[in-house]
Design a protein around this motif. Structure first.
Motif, mmCIF file in Angstrom:
data_model
loop_
_atom_site.group_PDB
_atom_site.id
_atom_site.type_symbol
_atom_site.label_atom_id
_atom_site.label_comp_id
_atom_site.label_asym_id
_atom_site.label_seq_id
_atom_site.Cartn_x
_atom_site.Cartn_y
_atom_site.Cartn_z
ATOM 1 N N GLY A 187 -4.623 -0.307 2.286
ATOM 2 C CA GLY A 187 -3.491 0.179 1.492
ATOM 3 C C GLY A 187 -2.253 -0.658 1.762
ATOM 4 N N ARG A 188 -1.105 -0.115 1.440
ATOM 5 C CA ARG A 188 0.168 -0.799 1.685
ATOM 6 C C ARG A 188 0.570 -0.602 3.142
ATOM 7 N N LEU A 189 -0.027 -1.368 4.019
ATOM 8 C CA LEU A 189 0.198 -1.219 5.456
ATOM 9 C C LEU A 189 1.586 -1.734 5.813
ATOM 10 N N GLU A 193 4.354 -4.918 -0.060
ATOM 11 C CA GLU A 193 4.114 -4.775 -1.494
ATOM 12 C C GLU A 193 2.656 -5.021 -1.856
ATOM 13 N N ILE A 194 2.012 -5.945 -1.161
ATOM 14 C CA ILE A 194 0.617 -6.270 -1.449
ATOM 15 C C ILE A 194 -0.294 -5.487 -0.500
ATOM 16 N N ILE A 224 4.973 7.635 2.422
ATOM 17 C CA ILE A 224 6.050 7.383 1.459
ATOM 18 C C ILE A 224 5.810 6.093 0.691
ATOM 19 N N TYR A 225 4.960 5.209 1.219
ATOM 20 C CA TYR A 225 4.651 3.954 0.537
ATOM 21 C C TYR A 225 3.470 4.080 -0.418
#
Length: 239
Positions: A187-189, A193-194, A224-225
Motif C-alpha cells: 500500500g502507500r507505506l 504517493e506510489i 489516513i493515507y
C-alpha cells in the motif's frame, strides 16, 4: 507467471481442517452457510464494541494526566484480544460455537457469555436449535497470524514506522515454537504517493510443500493515507 493460492485452502484435508462441521440437504446448504457467516460476524462485532466501551469507561474515570498512559495500556492489550478462529458444530437441536481467542478478558466477565448467547439467538432466529458458546484460550498467542496482524495494525495507526512494526512482530514470534515466519505489507507505506510492497522473512516458509503446516491470514488496515494490506505466513511444523 506464479500461480497464487490461499495456503489454508491448499492444505485442506491434510494439515488444515474445516471450521464448520454440519450436514444438511443440498437445497438448505446456502442457508446454513449464511447462518455461519452471521454468527462469526456478530461475535467479532460484539467483542469489538465491548472492548471500545471498556476502554472509554476507564479513560473517563481517570484524570487528564492519566489518560494517555491508561489509553496505551488498554490499546496494547487489545492487540492480543483477537479471535483467531470460530468453530461451529451443528447438531439436530444444538449449535455449538467454540471461540478461540488470545486473552479472553472481556468474555471472562460474569454474565458475558450468557448475554452473547441470548443476543445471538435473537439474531439468527433459531427457534428449534439451542445455542451453546464456549471459550478456548490459545496456548501460544504469538503463534497465531491474526494476533500479529492486529499488533501491526495498532502500531501503524499510531504512526510507527512500518519496518519497525514488522520487525517487532517477528521478534514476538520468538516466544512461540515455530520454524519460520513471513510478513508482507502493501500500500502507500509511509504516506508515499506510489504504492509498493515490503516483505520481511525469518526462517523457512515452504509454501509449495503440502505436508508443511502453515497458518496464514490477510488483514486490511485503514489509515489516513489509505488502506494497507498485511499478509502473514507462519510455518508451524512439518508432518
Amino acid at each position: 507467471m506464479g500461480q497464487k493460492i490461499n495456503p489454508l485452502g491448499f492444505r485442506l484435508g491434510t494439515t488444515q481442517k474445516h471450521h464448520s462441521f454440519w450436514f444438511t440437504q443440498p437445497k438448505n446448504y446456502s442457508e446454513g452457510l449464511q447462518e455461519d457467516k452471521k454468527i462469526r460476524n456478530y461475535i467479532k462485532n460484539y467483542i469489538q464494541k465491548n472492548r471500545k466501551k471498556g476502554s472509554n469507561r476507564k479513560i473517563e474515570s481517570d484524570s487528564s494526566s492519566e489518560v494517555i498512559t491508561h489509553n496505551r495500556k488498554t490499546d496494547s492489550g487489545s492487540s492480543s484480544e483477537v479471535i483467531t478462529r470460530i468453530e461451529i458444530q451443528k447438531e439436530i437441536d444444538t449449535i455449538h460455537v467454540i471461540i478461540h481467542i488470545g486473552f479472553p478478558n472481556l468474555l471472562k466477565k460474569k454474565g458475558a457469555i450468557e448475554e452473547l448467547e441470548k443476543d445471538l439467538q435473537k439474531k439468527i432466529h433459531s427457534v428449534n436449535q439451542r445455542l451453546n458458546i464456549c471459550i478456548e484460550k490459545v496456548k501460544e498467542p504469538y503463534r497465531e497470524p491474526n494476533i500479529l496482524a492486529e499488533y501491526i495494525a495498532f502500531q501503524l495507526k499510531n504512526r510507527v514506522s512500518f519496518r519497525k512494526a514488522m520487525k517487532k512482530a517477528i521478534e514476538l514470534t520468538k516466544k512461540a515454537d515455530i520454524r519460520g515466519v513471513k510478513v508482507k505489507i502493501a500500500g502507500r507505506l509511509g504516506g508515499k504517493e506510489i504504492a509498493r510492497a515490503e516483505c520481511i522473512k525469518k526462517g523457512r516458509v515452504p509454501l509449495q510443500t503440502i505436508r508443511a503446516k502453515i497458518d496464514y491470514c490477510f488483514y486490511p488496515i485503514r489509515t489516513i493515507y489509505g488502506v494497507l494490506g498485511v499478509k502473514i505466513w507462519i510455518f508451524v511444523d512439518e508432518e
